[in-house]
Design a protein around this motif. Structure first.
Motif, PDB file in Angstrom:
ATOM      1  N   SER A 106     -12.979   4.477  -8.053  1.00  0.00           N
ATOM      2  CA  SER A 106     -11.635   4.197  -7.295  1.00  0.00           C
ATOM      3  C   SER A 106     -11.460   2.723  -6.854  1.00  0.00           C
ATOM      4  O   SER A 106     -12.571   1.942  -7.417  1.00  0.00           O
ATOM      5  CB  SER A 106     -11.606   4.843  -6.002  1.00  0.00           C
ATOM      6  N   GLY A 107     -10.077   2.301  -6.641  1.00  0.00           N
ATOM      7  CA  GLY A 107     -10.215   0.983  -6.483  1.00  0.00           C
ATOM      8  C   GLY A 107     -11.041   0.538  -5.390  1.00  0.00           C
ATOM      9  O   GLY A 107     -11.466  -0.788  -5.312  1.00  0.00           O
ATOM     10  N   ALA A 108     -10.914   0.998  -4.278  1.00  0.00           N
ATOM     11  CA  ALA A 108     -11.713   0.716  -3.255  1.00  0.00           C
ATOM     12  C   ALA A 108     -13.205   0.678  -3.545  1.00  0.00           C
ATOM     13  O   ALA A 108     -13.796  -0.385  -2.979  1.00  0.00           O
ATOM     14  CB  ALA A 108     -11.574   1.606  -1.922  1.00  0.00           C
ATOM     15  N   PHE A 140      -3.853  -5.866   0.229  1.00  0.00           N
ATOM     16  CA  PHE A 140      -4.533  -4.471   0.480  1.00  0.00           C
ATOM     17  C   PHE A 140      -5.514  -4.230  -0.684  1.00  0.00           C
ATOM     18  O   PHE A 140      -5.534  -4.617  -1.601  1.00  0.00           O
ATOM     19  CB  PHE A 140      -3.387  -3.293   0.070  1.00  0.00           C
ATOM     20  N   HIS A 141      -6.877  -3.827  -0.001  1.00  0.00           N
ATOM     21  CA  HIS A 141      -7.699  -3.805  -0.930  1.00  0.00           C
ATOM     22  C   HIS A 141      -8.715  -2.504  -0.920  1.00  0.00           C
ATOM     23  O   HIS A 141      -9.645  -2.293  -1.503  1.00  0.00           O
ATOM     24  CB  HIS A 141      -8.767  -5.018  -0.540  1.00  0.00           C
ATOM     25  N   GLY A 142      -8.179  -1.535  -0.117  1.00  0.00           N
ATOM     26  CA  GLY A 142      -8.663  -0.318  -0.185  1.00  0.00           C
ATOM     27  C   GLY A 142      -8.916   0.181   1.357  1.00  0.00           C
ATOM     28  O   GLY A 142      -8.696  -0.327   2.350  1.00  0.00           O
ATOM     29  N   GLU A 193      -5.250 -10.870  -4.741  1.00  0.00           N
ATOM     30  CA  GLU A 193      -4.304  -9.965  -5.871  1.00  0.00           C
ATOM     31  C   GLU A 193      -3.437 -11.222  -6.165  1.00  0.00           C
ATOM     32  O   GLU A 193      -2.870 -11.957  -5.385  1.00  0.00           O
ATOM     33  CB  GLU A 193      -3.527  -9.118  -5.072  1.00  0.00           C
ATOM     34  N   GLU A 198       0.799  -3.772  -2.234  1.00  0.00           N
ATOM     35  CA  GLU A 198       1.354  -3.156  -1.099  1.00  0.00           C
ATOM     36  C   GLU A 198       2.152  -4.336  -0.126  1.00  0.00           C
ATOM     37  O   GLU A 198       3.004  -3.898   0.700  1.00  0.00           O
ATOM     38  CB  GLU A 198       0.323  -2.629  -0.230  1.00  0.00           C
ATOM     39  N   ASP A 226      -8.582  -8.881  -7.369  1.00  0.00           N
ATOM     40  CA  ASP A 226      -8.292  -7.644  -7.143  1.00  0.00           C
ATOM     41  C   ASP A 226      -7.100  -7.424  -8.164  1.00  0.00           C
ATOM     42  O   ASP A 226      -5.933  -7.543  -7.983  1.00  0.00           O
ATOM     43  CB  ASP A 226      -7.888  -7.140  -5.603  1.00  0.00           C
ATOM     44  N   GLN A 229      -3.988  -2.922  -9.051  1.00  0.00           N
ATOM     45  CA  GLN A 229      -2.704  -2.573  -9.259  1.00  0.00           C
ATOM     46  C   GLN A 229      -1.986  -3.355 -10.354  1.00  0.00           C
ATOM     47  O   GLN A 229      -1.186  -2.855 -11.012  1.00  0.00           O
ATOM     48  CB  GLN A 229      -1.592  -2.893  -7.966  1.00  0.00           C
ATOM     49  N   LYS A 255      -6.619   2.045 -10.771  1.00  0.00           N
ATOM     50  CA  LYS A 255      -5.228   2.667 -11.342  1.00  0.00           C
ATOM     51  C   LYS A 255      -5.026   3.294 -12.889  1.00  0.00           C
ATOM     52  O   LYS A 255      -5.077   4.297 -12.963  1.00  0.00           O
ATOM     53  CB  LYS A 255      -4.199   1.826 -10.605  1.00  0.00           C
TER      54      LYS A 255
HETATM   55  C1  LIG Z   1      -4.606  -4.090  -4.825  1.00  0.00           C
HETATM   56  C2  LIG Z   1      -5.225  -2.658  -4.541  1.00  0.00           C
HETATM   57  N1  LIG Z   1      -6.549  -2.643  -4.131  1.00  0.00           N
HETATM   58  C3  LIG Z   1      -7.282  -1.628  -3.762  1.00  0.00           C
HETATM   59  C4  LIG Z   1      -6.679  -0.486  -3.877  1.00  0.00           C
HETATM   60  C5  LIG Z   1      -7.386   0.767  -3.573  1.00  0.00           C
HETATM   61  O1  LIG Z   1      -7.524   1.617  -4.463  1.00  0.00           O
HETATM   62  P1  LIG Z   1      -7.885   3.108  -4.325  1.00  0.00           P
HETATM   63  O2  LIG Z   1      -6.584   3.864  -3.594  1.00  0.00           O
HETATM   64  O3  LIG Z   1      -7.996   3.732  -5.666  1.00  0.00           O
HETATM   65  O4  LIG Z   1      -9.104   3.224  -3.509  1.00  0.00           O
HETATM   66  C6  LIG Z   1      -5.184  -0.332  -4.135  1.00  0.00           C
HETATM   67  C7  LIG Z   1      -4.446   0.835  -3.977  1.00  0.00           C
HETATM   68  O5  LIG Z   1      -3.169   0.998  -3.691  1.00  0.00           O
HETATM   69  C8  LIG Z   1      -4.528  -1.551  -4.656  1.00  0.00           C
HETATM   70  O6  LIG Z   1      -3.060  -1.594  -4.672  1.00  0.00           O
END
Ligand SMILES: Cc1ncc(COP(=O)(O)O)c(C=O)c1O
Length: 405
Positions: A106-108, A140-142, A193, A198, A226, A229, A255
């Protein structure tokens, strides 16, 4: 809405943790750039599962790759060498200046890996006590403990989870002096980012990015980007940082990488990769055979079908159309922003009613930061679809009452 919908809502309330403010829709199937609810109503999809299904929904070619790989090998764990993971790694690394990749889910988790690598590299390779990560407001990073701490937002995402991990500082967006002031002897990395998703489709200016890169160089600090997205062609380049001609020490992807299957990737330079040694990091599922095979096919399609160029062209078209609306409704549209198909229309007032009206007209998009309609459609979206969206928005703006933002 059908009775079935009410039943689903009731069932969910009884069964699931109540964490999501859901849209008033249950989706039963999706194809290309369209979603279908339980009654078969068709919706234009300007959300793509939040910038995930960039090649459109339910593709035969990806389903075939998925099925073929699932018949051969699904999972054995990272105790074994697996060719699909290496094929994906080779393709992914050929798209950028990174030297190594770590796969996760996942992203987080990818960002968590990036934070861990930055600290570990500073500690074990540089022998320095640098662990602090500086991030930007509205980032937003998770939602893991460290990535939510890194996230530059307040409210439910952070409330009640104390004590949050140490070693994170958030500075105001766009303020170079504040950034310089936040740097200390313990600073390990600045994490950004290139376009805040977000945060409202908010790109960093080239000057700001150049300053950040300079600050990193001057202070021996790492740059983490990051691209969860922004990555995989969304902004008009394979990676958004390529618009800025920079090479991050670490960047992350998730994503769109497998067009809807869960995947994350943390990419880094060969130098940074020295930070991770045997046993320092890992995951059971990351880089599994099925998701790797699908992601490799996604990259092939992205490259062969020039999806970055397409995202750019469609983004420019959407921006021009939205600018026409801004000229018509200067009191209602404050501006447009974004890069490629990570695109925002900023209203001068709280956009909840506009967003609701769009949904009633079968247009699915996202409202972020209260005033910004965020459009992250499949990159396969057409000019015709964008025109339909703008026409619907036009009719809504004509009559909508302005609420306070
Ligand atoms: C820039 C960014 N980083 C991290 C995340 C977190 O990703 P995930 O929801 O897959 O953990 C998101 C999710 O929207 C994001 O937009």
């Amino acid at each position: 809405m059908s009775n079935k919908f009410d039943e689903i809502v009731k069932k969910e309330n009884a069964l699931l943790c109540n964490t999501y403010g859901r849209y008033p829709l249950a989706i039963s199937k999706a194809k290309d750039c369209r979603l279908y609810d339980l009654d078969g109503n068709e919706y234009y999809d300007f959300l793509a599962g939040i910038a995930v299904c960039s090649l459109g929904h339910s593709r035969e070619d990806l389903a075939e790759v998925m099925a073929e790989q699932a018949k051969k090998l699904v999972h054995v764990s990272n105790l074994f060498y697996q060719e699909p993971q290496l094929e994906l790694a080779e393709k992914l690394l050929s798209t950028c200046n990174a030297g190594k990749v770590f796969f996760c889910n996942s992203g987080a988790e990818a960002n968590e890996g990036a934070i861990k690598l930055a600290r570990k590299y500073m500690c074990t390779v540089k022998n320095e006590n640098r662990y602090e990560i500086i991030t930007l407001e509205k980032s937003f990073h998770g939602r893991t403990l460290s990535t939510l701490t890194a996230t530059g937002q307040t409210g439910p995402i952070k409330d009640g989870f104390s004590p949050l991990p140490e070693g994170f500082i958030t500075v105001p967006f766009g303020n170079v002096n504040a950034l310089r002031g936040a740097i200390g002897k313990n600073t390990a990395a600045i994490m950004i980012e290139m376009v805040q998703g977000e945060g409202g489709a908010r790109p960093l200016s080239s000057d700001y990015v150049n300053d950040i890169v300079q600050i990193c160089k001057e202070n021996g600090i790492l740059l983490i980007v990051d691209e969860i997205q922004t990555g995989v062609c969304r902004t008009g380049r394979m990676w958004a940082h390529q618009h800025y001609n920079i090479t991050p020490d670490i960047f992350t992807s998730a994503k769109a990488l497998a067009n809807g299957l869960p995947i994350g990737a943390m990419l880094c330079t060969d130098e940074l990769a020295k930070g991770f040694t045997l046993g320092s990091h890992g995951t059971t599922f990351g880089g599994g055979a099925v998701v790797s095979a699908v992601a490799a096919k996604v990259l092939d399609i992205m490259i062969n079908e020039k999806m970055a160029e397409r995202a750019w062209e469609m983004g420019e078209f959407a921006a021009a159309e939205a600018q026409k609306l801004k000229a018509k409704y200067p009191d209602k549209i404050a501006g447009t922003r974004g890069l490629g198909l990570l695109f925002g229309i900023e209203l001068t007032f709280n956009g909840t009613n506009v967003w609701k009206a769009l949904l009633e007209h079968k247009m699915v998009c996202n409202l972020t930061q209260g005033t910004i309609l965020r459009l992250v459609p499949p990159l396969t979206i057409t000019k015709e679809d964008i025109t339909v969206f703008m026409n619907v928005l036009d009719t809504i703006l004509e009559t909508v009452e302005i609420e306070s933002a």
